[in-house]
Design a protein around this motif. Structure first.
Motif, PDB file in Angstrom:
ATOM      1  N   GLY A 100       4.852  -3.748  19.290  1.00 48.22           N
ATOM      2  CA  GLY A 100       3.574  -3.400  19.931  1.00 48.22           C
ATOM      3  C   GLY A 100       3.483  -2.508  20.986  1.00 48.22           C
ATOM      4  N   TYR A 101       4.400  -2.897  22.177  1.00 45.61           N
ATOM      5  CA  TYR A 101       4.366  -2.027  23.361  1.00 45.61           C
ATOM      6  C   TYR A 101       5.059  -0.751  23.241  1.00 45.61           C
ATOM      7  N   VAL A 102       6.028  -0.537  22.196  1.00 44.51           N
ATOM      8  CA  VAL A 102       6.371   0.544  22.092  1.00 44.51           C
ATOM      9  C   VAL A 102       5.740   1.395  21.132  1.00 44.51           C
ATOM     10  N   ALA A 103       4.841   0.907  20.117  1.00 46.17           N
ATOM     11  CA  ALA A 103       3.865   1.569  19.546  1.00 46.17           C
ATOM     12  C   ALA A 103       2.850   2.200  20.402  1.00 46.17           C
ATOM     13  N   GLN A 104       2.324   1.309  21.582  1.00 44.15           N
ATOM     14  CA  GLN A 104       1.497   1.823  22.387  1.00 44.15           C
ATOM     15  C   GLN A 104       2.047   2.994  23.217  1.00 44.15           C
ATOM     16  N   GLN A 105       3.076   2.899  23.746  1.00 46.21           N
ATOM     17  CA  GLN A 105       3.939   3.965  24.389  1.00 46.21           C
ATOM     18  C   GLN A 105       4.292   5.356  23.737  1.00 46.21           C
ATOM     19  N   THR A 106       4.349   5.174  22.342  1.00 44.70           N
ATOM     20  CA  THR A 106       4.614   6.477  21.630  1.00 44.70           C
ATOM     21  C   THR A 106       3.243   7.078  21.624  1.00 44.70           C
ATOM     22  N   SER A 107       2.306   6.160  21.324  1.00 52.06           N
ATOM     23  CA  SER A 107       0.928   7.056  21.096  1.00 52.06           C
ATOM     24  C   SER A 107       0.803   7.632  22.319  1.00 52.06           C
ATOM     25  N   LEU A 108       0.624   7.045  23.586  1.00 53.80           N
ATOM     26  CA  LEU A 108       0.410   7.590  24.798  1.00 53.80           C
ATOM     27  C   LEU A 108       1.361   8.964  25.120  1.00 53.80           C
ATOM     28  N   ALA A 109       2.470   8.719  24.781  1.00 51.16           N
ATOM     29  CA  ALA A 109       3.355   9.931  24.901  1.00 51.16           C
ATOM     30  C   ALA A 109       3.007  11.084  23.957  1.00 51.16           C
ATOM     31  N   LEU A 110       2.754  10.806  22.924  1.00 48.55           N
ATOM     32  CA  LEU A 110       2.371  11.808  21.963  1.00 48.55           C
ATOM     33  C   LEU A 110       0.932  12.479  22.106  1.00 48.55           C
ATOM     34  N   GLU A 111       0.109  11.641  22.881  1.00 47.53           N
ATOM     35  CA  GLU A 111      -1.324  12.299  23.251  1.00 47.53           C
ATOM     36  C   GLU A 111      -1.028  13.506  24.214  1.00 47.53           C
ATOM     37  N   VAL A 112      -0.051  13.468  25.139  1.00 47.63           N
ATOM     38  CA  VAL A 112       0.221  14.477  26.281  1.00 47.63           C
ATOM     39  C   VAL A 112       1.159  15.302  26.256  1.00 47.63           C
ATOM     40  N   THR A 113       2.207  15.081  25.449  1.00 46.17           N
ATOM     41  CA  THR A 113       3.437  15.989  25.125  1.00 46.17           C
ATOM     42  C   THR A 113       3.043  17.598  24.511  1.00 46.17           C
ATOM     43  N   PRO A 114       3.271  18.465  25.024  1.00 49.25           N
ATOM     44  CA  PRO A 114       2.826  19.677  24.573  1.00 49.25           C
ATOM     45  C   PRO A 114       3.738  19.978  23.099  1.00 49.25           C
ATOM     46  N   LYS A 115       3.072  20.754  22.227  1.00 49.14           N
ATOM     47  CA  LYS A 115       3.967  21.301  21.117  1.00 49.14           C
ATOM     48  C   LYS A 115       5.050  22.049  21.787  1.00 49.14           C
ATOM     49  N   GLY A 116       6.364  22.239  21.198  1.00 52.94           N
ATOM     50  CA  GLY A 116       7.462  22.764  21.782  1.00 52.94           C
ATOM     51  C   GLY A 116       8.344  21.946  22.491  1.00 52.94           C
ATOM     52  N   THR A 117       7.770  20.997  23.001  1.00 51.21           N
ATOM     53  CA  THR A 117       8.566  20.097  23.955  1.00 51.21           C
ATOM     54  C   THR A 117       8.961  18.807  23.026  1.00 51.21           C
ATOM     55  N   ASP A 118      10.327  18.488  22.804  1.00 50.03           N
ATOM     56  CA  ASP A 118      10.876  17.270  21.813  1.00 50.03           C
ATOM     57  C   ASP A 118      10.584  15.925  22.775  1.00 50.03           C
ATOM     58  N   LEU A 119       9.709  15.229  22.166  1.00 49.25           N
ATOM     59  CA  LEU A 119       9.506  13.969  22.706  1.00 49.25           C
ATOM     60  C   LEU A 119      10.348  12.984  21.975  1.00 49.25           C
ATOM     61  N   LEU A 120      11.111  12.074  22.717  1.00 49.82           N
ATOM     62  CA  LEU A 120      12.251  11.321  22.153  1.00 49.82           C
ATOM     63  C   LEU A 120      11.746   9.706  22.655  1.00 49.82           C
ATOM     64  N   THR A 142      -0.815   8.250  15.662  1.00 50.00           N
ATOM     65  CA  THR A 142      -1.490   9.653  16.648  1.00 50.00           C
ATOM     66  C   THR A 142      -0.926  10.858  16.092  1.00 50.00           C
ATOM     67  N   ASP A 143       0.201  11.203  15.475  1.00 51.45           N
ATOM     68  CA  ASP A 143       0.524  12.632  15.203  1.00 51.45           C
ATOM     69  C   ASP A 143       1.659  12.283  14.163  1.00 51.45           C
ATOM     70  N   ALA A 144       1.267  11.915  12.924  1.00 55.91           N
ATOM     71  CA  ALA A 144       2.390  11.662  11.918  1.00 55.91           C
ATOM     72  C   ALA A 144       3.085  12.837  11.490  1.00 55.91           C
ATOM     73  N   ASP A 145       2.567  13.907  11.611  1.00 60.34           N
ATOM     74  CA  ASP A 145       3.142  15.040  11.048  1.00 60.34           C
ATOM     75  C   ASP A 145       3.966  16.011  12.106  1.00 60.34           C
ATOM     76  N   ARG A 146       3.990  15.463  13.293  1.00 64.17           N
ATOM     77  CA  ARG A 146       4.528  16.015  14.472  1.00 64.17           C
ATOM     78  C   ARG A 146       6.303  16.462  14.161  1.00 64.17           C
ATOM     79  N   ALA A 147       6.782  17.603  14.233  1.00 59.12           N
ATOM     80  CA  ALA A 147       7.923  17.989  14.181  1.00 59.12           C
ATOM     81  C   ALA A 147       8.856  17.715  15.405  1.00 59.12           C
ATOM     82  N   ASP A 148       8.200  17.971  16.533  1.00 58.62           N
ATOM     83  CA  ASP A 148       9.112  17.851  17.878  1.00 58.62           C
ATOM     84  C   ASP A 148       9.078  16.453  18.231  1.00 58.62           C
ATOM     85  N   PHE A 149       9.763  15.584  17.582  1.00 52.45           N
ATOM     86  CA  PHE A 149       9.913  14.287  17.823  1.00 52.45           C
ATOM     87  C   PHE A 149      11.153  13.533  17.201  1.00 52.45           C
TER      88      PHE A 149
END
Length: 434
Positions: free
Chosen positions: A347-367, A401-408
């Motif tokens: 549950g904590y990882v799910a929360q962290q994933t959502s928080l990071a997706l909300e502010v990581t711009p397109k074009g930056t790979d979020l891992l 948060t962003d199920a279709d994000r490619a930069d992930f």
């Protein structure tokens, strides 16, 4: 001493004042008895009045006691009456120790409840965050990464090891390798002797795994919480880091991956360094990536934690966004979370994933980091922080948060501590290959 005793003493003292009657005529002495008796009664009266004047309260208490006591009690000796009056006036001890103990226990229970309530509330929220089904298609985007140990560049690994690594990675989503090539010296310099086999490794990986990039993993301990370490506030140190980056790129690495810890939220010197590094790497067609701290699970939680422990472990979401805008890849170290159960960790990882997706711009790979290691210490429990729980948490956060994000993607830490179960879970749950 009682009044009756004092009266007896008076009689004993005044008897010798009368002439002793002769033994043969005891009858003549009998008429003289009334006078001493009258005198004694007068003395008794004077003593009683004197006693009443000296102790009026005691006398009143005795009279009240005499009125209340039964007739049989009034015939007790005077000393018993006096002790009874004193006992009646003395307050009986109250059972204060027991009541005080109860109050202390109640207070402790209230304090414990106040401490546990936020923790239980947070745990319930994380457990709820772990429920539900991930959205279809929330699997690898083939932009995953793997942290590799120092043995790959110091001469301990051979071509056979590279071949085995290639067999392990084929058919997965791994695109980047972060190879430990440091650490940096505290002044930002990096001797070439730290990575003597770098050119051999990059050539071998490109031969066995075309399309996989090899980046130099550079890091050091910052002097943010102690007297020694790397000091980013010094311009000379930042300039030395730039020189070290030029050197590793010249040695054949295709990018530079930085892991500087503990890096406090809001550090502007780090942001300035990233600006300079981005300009340098992009001018050479290389990749700039960083390992990032976790994001505040509650607003301003890093400030609270820093105040209470001296170690502000988290970044604010706003600072995370500032870092993400300056790099090509940002890998969240979503492990060492202090969570005791798989469900809470997921549950904590799910929360962290959502928080990071909300502010990581397109074009930056979020891992998001996956724990490919097994330790039991404060902050990390191997039975809780597992690859299956982390992958499920990543997929839930991505779905919401962003199920279709490619930069992930996900980043696996670390190769030398990984088990077959870790690799199996990664393939089964994220790559979706047997």
């Amino acid at each position: 001493m009682t009044d009756e005793n004092r009266a007896g003493e008076d009689r004993t003292d005044k008897a010798p004042a009368e002439p002793a009657p002769a033994e043969p005529a005891p009858a003549e002495a009998a008429p003289a008895e009334p006078a001493p008796a009258q005198e004694t009664r007068e003395d008794d009266t004077r003593d009683a009045e004197h006693t009443a004047q000296e102790h009026p309260a005691d006398d009143q208490q005795r009279q009240a006691g005499d009125q209340q006591r039964p007739a049989g009690d009034q015939q007790r000796p005077a000393d018993d009456q006096e002790h009874s009056a004193e006992d009646a006036t003395e307050p009986r001890p109250r059972p204060r120790p027991r009541s005080r103990k109860r109050r202390i226990l109640r207070l402790l229970a209230v304090v414990l409840a106040l401490l546990l309530l936020p923790l239980l509330t947070a745990a319930a929220a994380l457990r709820l965050n772990y429920t539900g089904d991930p959205a279809p298609g929330t699997h690898t985007r083939h932009k995953d990464a793997l942290w590799l140990g120092h043995a790959w560049v110091d001469g301990r690994k051979t071509d056979r090891d590279v071949e085995a690594l290639a067999r392990r990675l084929r058919g997965t989503g791994i695109r980047d390798l972060y190879v430990h090539s440091g650490p940096l010296e505290h002044d930002g310099t990096l001797p070439a002797s730290a990575y003597p086999k770098a050119r051999w490794l990059t050539a071998a990986v490109h031969r066995e795994l075309p399309g996989v990039r090899v980046q130099a993993w550079l890091g050091d301990v910052l002097a943010s919480e102690g007297p020694t370490g790397l000091r980013l506030e010094r311009p000379a140190t930042r300039a030395a880091i730039l020189d070290s980056t030029r050197a590793v790129l010249a040695a054949g690495f295709q990018g530079a991956h930085f892991d500087l810890e503990p890096l406090h939220s809001g550090d502007r010197h780090y942001l300035g360094l990233l600006d300079d590094l981005r300009e340098l790497t992009h001018a050479r067609g290389a990749v700039l990536s960083v390992a990032a701290h976790q994001i505040d699970p509650l607003p301003a939680f890093h400030s609270f934690w820093g105040t209470t422990t001296g170690h502000p472990k988290w970044w604010s979401q706003a600072y995370f966004a500032q870092v993400a805008r300056r790099v090509d890849q940002i890998a969240v170290m979503s492990y060492d979370t202090m969570q005791p159960l798989q469900s809470l960790y997921g549950g904590y990882v799910a929360q962290q994933t959502s928080l990071a997706l909300e502010v990581t711009p397109k074009g930056t790979d979020l891992l998001m980091g996956l724990p490919f290691y097994h330790e039991n210490r404060f902050g990390h429990w191997a039975h809780a922080e597992t690859v299956p729980a982390a992958v499920r948490g990543v997929r839930l956060g991505l779905s919401r948060t962003d199920a279709d994000r490619a930069d992930f993607g996900v980043a696996l830490y670390v190769d030398f501590a990984a088990t077959e179960d870790d690799w199996t879970a990664y393939r089964r749950d994220w790559v979706r290959t047997p």
